[in-house]
Design a protein around this motif. Structure first.
Motif, PDB file in Angstrom:
ATOM      1  N   ILE A 380       1.429   8.972  -0.151  1.00  0.00           N
ATOM      2  CA  ILE A 380       2.683   8.213   0.352  1.00  0.00           C
ATOM      3  C   ILE A 380       2.435   6.809   0.435  1.00  0.00           C
ATOM      4  CG2 ILE A 380       4.313   8.304   2.238  1.00  0.00           C
ATOM      5  CD1 ILE A 380       3.919  11.133   2.935  1.00  0.00           C
ATOM      6  N   PRO A 381       3.221   6.093  -0.121  1.00  0.00           N
ATOM      7  CA  PRO A 381       2.789   4.584  -0.030  1.00  0.00           C
ATOM      8  C   PRO A 381       3.461   3.903   1.361  1.00  0.00           C
ATOM      9  CG  PRO A 381       4.957   5.119  -1.534  1.00  0.00           C
ATOM     10  CD  PRO A 381       4.436   6.279  -1.060  1.00  0.00           C
ATOM     11  N   ILE A 382       2.792   3.070   1.961  1.00  0.00           N
ATOM     12  CA  ILE A 382       3.116   2.337   3.140  1.00  0.00           C
ATOM     13  C   ILE A 382       2.889   1.017   3.048  1.00  0.00           C
ATOM     14  CG2 ILE A 382       1.029   2.719   4.231  1.00  0.00           C
ATOM     15  CD1 ILE A 382       2.252   3.239   6.833  1.00  0.00           C
ATOM     16  N   LYS A 383       3.882  -0.115   3.426  1.00  0.00           N
ATOM     17  CA  LYS A 383       3.462  -1.292   3.526  1.00  0.00           C
ATOM     18  C   LYS A 383       2.884  -1.862   4.609  1.00  0.00           C
ATOM     19  CE  LYS A 383       7.928  -1.912   1.036  1.00  0.00           C
ATOM     20  NZ  LYS A 383       9.612  -2.617   1.140  1.00  0.00           N
ATOM     21  N   ARG A 384       1.536  -2.240   4.443  1.00  0.00           N
ATOM     22  CA  ARG A 384       0.869  -2.497   5.634  1.00  0.00           C
ATOM     23  C   ARG A 384       1.392  -3.744   6.276  1.00  0.00           C
ATOM     24  NH1 ARG A 384      -5.235  -2.808   3.729  1.00  0.00           N
ATOM     25  NH2 ARG A 384      -4.397  -4.362   2.436  1.00  0.00           N
ATOM     26  N   GLY A 385       1.244  -3.990   7.496  1.00  0.00           N
ATOM     27  CA  GLY A 385       1.452  -5.084   8.657  1.00  0.00           C
ATOM     28  C   GLY A 385       3.184  -5.045   8.763  1.00  0.00           C
ATOM     29  N   THR A 386       3.682  -3.675   8.655  1.00  0.00           N
ATOM     30  CA  THR A 386       5.218  -3.808   8.865  1.00  0.00           C
ATOM     31  C   THR A 386       5.204  -2.529   9.587  1.00  0.00           C
ATOM     32  OG1 THR A 386       5.825  -2.725   6.837  1.00  0.00           O
ATOM     33  CG2 THR A 386       6.001  -4.938   6.940  1.00  0.00           C
ATOM     34  N   ALA A 387       6.494  -2.191  10.017  1.00  0.00           N
ATOM     35  CA  ALA A 387       6.961  -0.928  10.702  1.00  0.00           C
ATOM     36  C   ALA A 387       7.773  -0.081   9.406  1.00  0.00           C
ATOM     37  CB  ALA A 387       7.886  -1.203  11.921  1.00  0.00           C
ATOM     38  N   ASP A 388       6.979   0.172   8.491  1.00  0.00           N
ATOM     39  CA  ASP A 388       7.543   0.925   7.311  1.00  0.00           C
ATOM     40  C   ASP A 388       8.160   2.448   7.675  1.00  0.00           C
ATOM     41  OD1 ASP A 388       8.001   2.003   4.769  1.00  0.00           O
ATOM     42  OD2 ASP A 388       6.531   1.454   4.032  1.00  0.00           O
ATOM     43  N   LEU A 389       9.440   2.204   7.919  1.00  0.00           N
ATOM     44  CA  LEU A 389      10.116   3.389   8.519  1.00  0.00           C
ATOM     45  C   LEU A 389      10.138   4.610   7.465  1.00  0.00           C
ATOM     46  CD1 LEU A 389      11.996   4.825  10.575  1.00  0.00           C
ATOM     47  CD2 LEU A 389      14.081   3.425   9.563  1.00  0.00           C
ATOM     48  N   LYS A 390      10.609   4.256   6.396  1.00  0.00           N
ATOM     49  CA  LYS A 390      10.265   5.179   4.993  1.00  0.00           C
ATOM     50  C   LYS A 390       9.262   5.920   5.028  1.00  0.00           C
ATOM     51  CE  LYS A 390      12.748   4.277   1.440  1.00  0.00           C
ATOM     52  NZ  LYS A 390      13.148   3.805   0.084  1.00  0.00           N
ATOM     53  N   ALA A 391       8.306   5.259   5.321  1.00  0.00           N
ATOM     54  CA  ALA A 391       6.730   5.896   5.352  1.00  0.00           C
ATOM     55  C   ALA A 391       6.398   6.908   6.283  1.00  0.00           C
ATOM     56  CB  ALA A 391       5.699   4.984   5.029  1.00  0.00           C
ATOM     57  N   VAL A 392       7.009   6.467   7.335  1.00  0.00           N
ATOM     58  CA  VAL A 392       6.948   7.111   8.828  1.00  0.00           C
ATOM     59  C   VAL A 392       7.808   8.431   8.744  1.00  0.00           C
ATOM     60  CG1 VAL A 392       7.482   7.233  11.291  1.00  0.00           C
ATOM     61  CG2 VAL A 392       6.351   5.233  10.343  1.00  0.00           C
ATOM     62  N   ARG A 393       8.897   8.085   8.140  1.00  0.00           N
ATOM     63  CA  ARG A 393      10.008   9.381   8.020  1.00  0.00           C
ATOM     64  C   ARG A 393       9.544  10.460   6.967  1.00  0.00           C
ATOM     65  NH1 ARG A 393      12.910  10.021  12.478  1.00  0.00           N
ATOM     66  NH2 ARG A 393      14.146   8.203  12.839  1.00  0.00           N
ATOM     67  N   ILE A 407      -5.083   9.623   7.197  1.00  0.00           N
ATOM     68  CA  ILE A 407      -4.827   8.108   7.404  1.00  0.00           C
ATOM     69  C   ILE A 407      -6.142   7.746   7.957  1.00  0.00           C
ATOM     70  CG2 ILE A 407      -3.729   6.388   8.676  1.00  0.00           C
ATOM     71  CD1 ILE A 407      -1.489   8.315   9.328  1.00  0.00           C
ATOM     72  N   PHE A 408      -6.291   6.381   7.378  1.00  0.00           N
ATOM     73  CA  PHE A 408      -7.611   5.544   7.486  1.00  0.00           C
ATOM     74  C   PHE A 408      -7.135   4.413   8.449  1.00  0.00           C
ATOM     75  CE2 PHE A 408      -8.474   7.765   3.781  1.00  0.00           C
ATOM     76  CZ  PHE A 408      -9.484   8.463   3.785  1.00  0.00           C
ATOM     77  N   PRO A 409      -6.960   4.730   9.845  1.00  0.00           N
ATOM     78  CA  PRO A 409      -6.467   3.579  10.543  1.00  0.00           C
ATOM     79  C   PRO A 409      -7.231   2.157  10.714  1.00  0.00           C
ATOM     80  CG  PRO A 409      -6.816   5.587  11.944  1.00  0.00           C
ATOM     81  CD  PRO A 409      -7.440   5.768  10.466  1.00  0.00           C
ATOM     82  N   GLU A 410      -8.574   2.237   9.815  1.00  0.00           N
ATOM     83  CA  GLU A 410      -9.052   0.781   9.776  1.00  0.00           C
ATOM     84  C   GLU A 410      -8.423   0.173   8.662  1.00  0.00           C
ATOM     85  OE1 GLU A 410     -13.769   2.235  11.226  1.00  0.00           O
ATOM     86  OE2 GLU A 410     -13.008   2.424   9.053  1.00  0.00           O
ATOM     87  N   GLY A 411      -7.512   0.537   7.702  1.00  0.00           N
ATOM     88  CA  GLY A 411      -6.724   0.024   6.883  1.00  0.00           C
ATOM     89  C   GLY A 411      -7.492  -0.439   5.638  1.00  0.00           C
ATOM     90  N   THR A 412      -8.880  -0.479   5.599  1.00  0.00           N
ATOM     91  CA  THR A 412      -9.573  -1.153   4.497  1.00  0.00           C
ATOM     92  C   THR A 412     -10.785  -0.322   4.460  1.00  0.00           C
ATOM     93  OG1 THR A 412     -10.122  -2.849   3.157  1.00  0.00           O
ATOM     94  CG2 THR A 412     -10.492  -3.099   5.322  1.00  0.00           C
ATOM     95  N   ARG A 413     -11.907  -0.476   3.446  1.00  0.00           N
ATOM     96  CA  ARG A 413     -13.002   0.116   3.520  1.00  0.00           C
ATOM     97  C   ARG A 413     -14.079  -0.725   4.190  1.00  0.00           C
ATOM     98  NH1 ARG A 413     -13.379   0.568  -2.754  1.00  0.00           N
ATOM     99  NH2 ARG A 413     -11.897  -0.725  -2.573  1.00  0.00           N
ATOM    100  N   ILE A 414     -14.559  -0.202   5.057  1.00  0.00           N
ATOM    101  CA  ILE A 414     -15.791  -0.900   5.900  1.00  0.00           C
ATOM    102  C   ILE A 414     -16.979  -0.890   5.412  1.00  0.00           C
ATOM    103  CG2 ILE A 414     -16.741  -1.317   8.281  1.00  0.00           C
ATOM    104  CD1 ILE A 414     -13.507  -1.825   8.026  1.00  0.00           C
ATOM    105  N   LYS A 415     -17.449  -1.980   4.954  1.00  0.00           N
ATOM    106  CA  LYS A 415     -18.751  -2.199   4.306  1.00  0.00           C
ATOM    107  C   LYS A 415     -20.109  -2.411   5.130  1.00  0.00           C
ATOM    108  CE  LYS A 415     -17.290  -1.092   0.380  1.00  0.00           C
ATOM    109  NZ  LYS A 415     -17.764   0.109  -0.387  1.00  0.00           N
TER     110      LYS A 415
END
Length: 510
Positions: A380-393, A407-415
């Motif tokens: 499911i695609p989500i627009k980061r940095g926004t309240a993406d209602l469509k993804a939430v629904r 979901i990976f709450p860190e948002g990106t790979r932590i190296k």
């Protein structure tokens, strides 16, 4: 609960929304003030409101917030308090022009959703029920005749309140000018191409021309009570079939009519093989509803990927039964170190009868081929940095179907451990809306596959560990916003605790 109140200028939206917020302990989201703030900033900075490009840039860069003072709610733009400055005649005359620009509306809607989906809110504006919160539990369209609205606005500018004092007077010339402005603004708002002023199809229309403010508020509170009772009503049991129907069921079944002979149409929205299904079809349907070719391709891919990754990076999930044996829809949250992370969860659960919807950043979907692959994989695609209602629904629907949302709450790979980490807390909202638990999980060893500063892959073992599901009822706090915030804290604390346990068990694994 979200209460959406729409209506033309001067219809009493703000007064009504303020009263409901106070009476029902809801957050008040004054969307009209947001457009007024952008208009004020443009006027104050000498920007021509007819310059769409310049105005749009102001809206996209602006940070609009709401605060509290002894006098009530305040409005801030880029840290400057503008509560009173945005209510001048000059702003009145120009706000419709600013609000009509698509990029301005898009920027404001994103911010409104961001502010709105943090708890129970009442929001007022001109496209709340149609665009901003189309799934609001209560939608109201307030209206009144233009003369009544002009009188209210004129009295308000002189410091009075026509709603509380029916005998309140205003300057006649000023009132006539306001009336002309309102008529012009009504025409602009209702005829603009982007989000025109109109009631939502399921909105309740209330003409308050002859109603006191308390009467309007009570009508809306009654609608809220009705919505709550409907949402809490138990599903009625299926009635006992009549004897004749039972006898008919017991009789030998008739042979089905040839395909197409009955004239019946396929189930609405049903996905069919090679029928031109869109990417959205895959995002919006359950994975078990995917066409047979897509499911077959998924099975083959899962087998190949599982075999290859098990050979190259032998992986193991500790306490895996906690992950496999729970049949409920749930949100799995995990630390993120490599592209192997989602593969392990998805493949492991697939072979235990569970389907996983991984949430992926929308940047991945700019390529058509990647979008094709990811859609068939159930992401499911989500627009980061926004309240993406469509993804939430979409995530909410998946959870209610019994699918697992990863979901990976860190948002990106932590190296590395010294890399700054920002936790994105949308996962708690998804779980809360679906009344689903959150399950923490951790991984170590995957970071070693691609060391920092190189693209060469290394082979080695990878270890994961599943934790116990966390229920909102176990958090010890009340209120949707407080529970969501607490869930974010507790879930990620347990993710990192599981990661630390794995590191102790498997030294030198990161």
């Amino acid at each position: 609960m979200i209460v959406a109140i729409d209506g033309p200028a001067g219809s009493g939206k703000s007064t009504t929304a303020h009263a409901i917020a106070k009476r029902c302990n809801l957050k008040f989201l004054d969307t009209g003030a947001m457009y007024r703030s952008v208009t004020y900033k443009c006027l104050a900075d000498g920007i021509d409101v007819n310059d769409e490009e310049a105005v749009s840039k102001v809206a996209e860069a602006a940070r609009i917030d709401f605060g509290r003072s002894a006098e009530g709610q305040t409005v801030l733009i880029d840290g400057q308090e503008v509560t009173h400055q945005i209510r001048t005649p000059e702003v009145d005359r120009n706000v419709s022009v600013v609000a009509a620009y698509p990029r301005v509306r898009h920027a404001m809607v994103e911010r409104q959703r961001e502010l709105g989906y943090t708890g129970d809110v009442v929001a007022e504006g001109r496209d709340i029920g149609t665009v901003v919160f189309p799934n609001a539990e209560v939608k109201v369209f307030l209206t009144a005749d233009a003369a009544a609205r002009a009188h209210r606005r004129a009295v308000q500018r002189e410091g009075g309140d026509a709603g509380q004092d029916a005998s309140a007077k205003a300057d006649a010339a000023e009132e006539q000018q306001i009336l002309r402005d309102l008529v012009r603004r009504d025409k602009l708002d209702s005829s603009r191409k982007e989000s025109p002023l109109k009631p939502a199809a399921d909105a309740h229309l209330i003409d308050n021309s002859g109603l006191a403010p308390d009467e309007v508020v009570q009508k809306i509170v009654d609608l809220m009570d009705e919505a709550r009772s409907k949402s809490q009503a138990p599903v009625p049991a299926e009635p006992e079939a009549p004897a004749a129907a039972k006898a008919q069921e017991a009789a030998p079944a008739k042979k089905p009519a040839p395909k197409g002979a009955t004239g019946e149409k396929n189930k609405p929205g049903k996905m069919r093989a090679f029928a031109g299904n869109t990417f959205d079809d895959y995002y919006d349907h359950g994975m078990r509803e995917f066409p047979l070719p897509a499911r077959a391709l998924y099975a083959v891919a899962a087998a190949i990927v599982t075999f290859v990754t098990k050979v190259l990076w032998p992986w193991k999930i500790e306490d895996a039964r906690k992950l496999w044996d729970d049949d409920r829809g749930r949100v799995v949250v995990m630390n993120h170190t490599s592209m192997l992370d989602p593969v392990i969860v998805i493949c492991s659960l697939y072979y235990h009868g569970k389907r996983v919807r991984a949430i992926a950043k929308s940047e991945f979907y700019t390529n058509t081929f990647v979008s094709w692959v990811f859609s068939r994989a159930g992401t499911i695609p989500i627009k980061r940095g926004t309240a993406d209602l469509k993804a939430v629904r979409r995530a909410q629907a998946a959870l209610k179907r019994g699918e697992v949302v990863l979901i990976f709450p860190e948002g990106t790979r932590i190296k590395s451990d010294d890399q700054p980490v920002t936790i994105h807390g949308g996962f708690s909202l998804m779980a809360q809306m679906a009344k689903a638990p959150v399950q923490p999980m951790a991984i170590v060893g995957a970071r070693d596959i691609t060391p920092r500063g190189t693209h060469w892959k290394r082979f080695g073992r990878v270890f994961c560990k599943a934790g116990d599901c966390i229920e909102f009822s176990d958090l010890g706090v009340k209120g949707r916003k407080q529970q969501a915030q607490r869930m974010e804290e507790v879930a990620m604390e347990r993710v990192y605790a599981l990661r630390d346990e794995l590191r102790q068990e498997h030294p030198n694994k990161k």
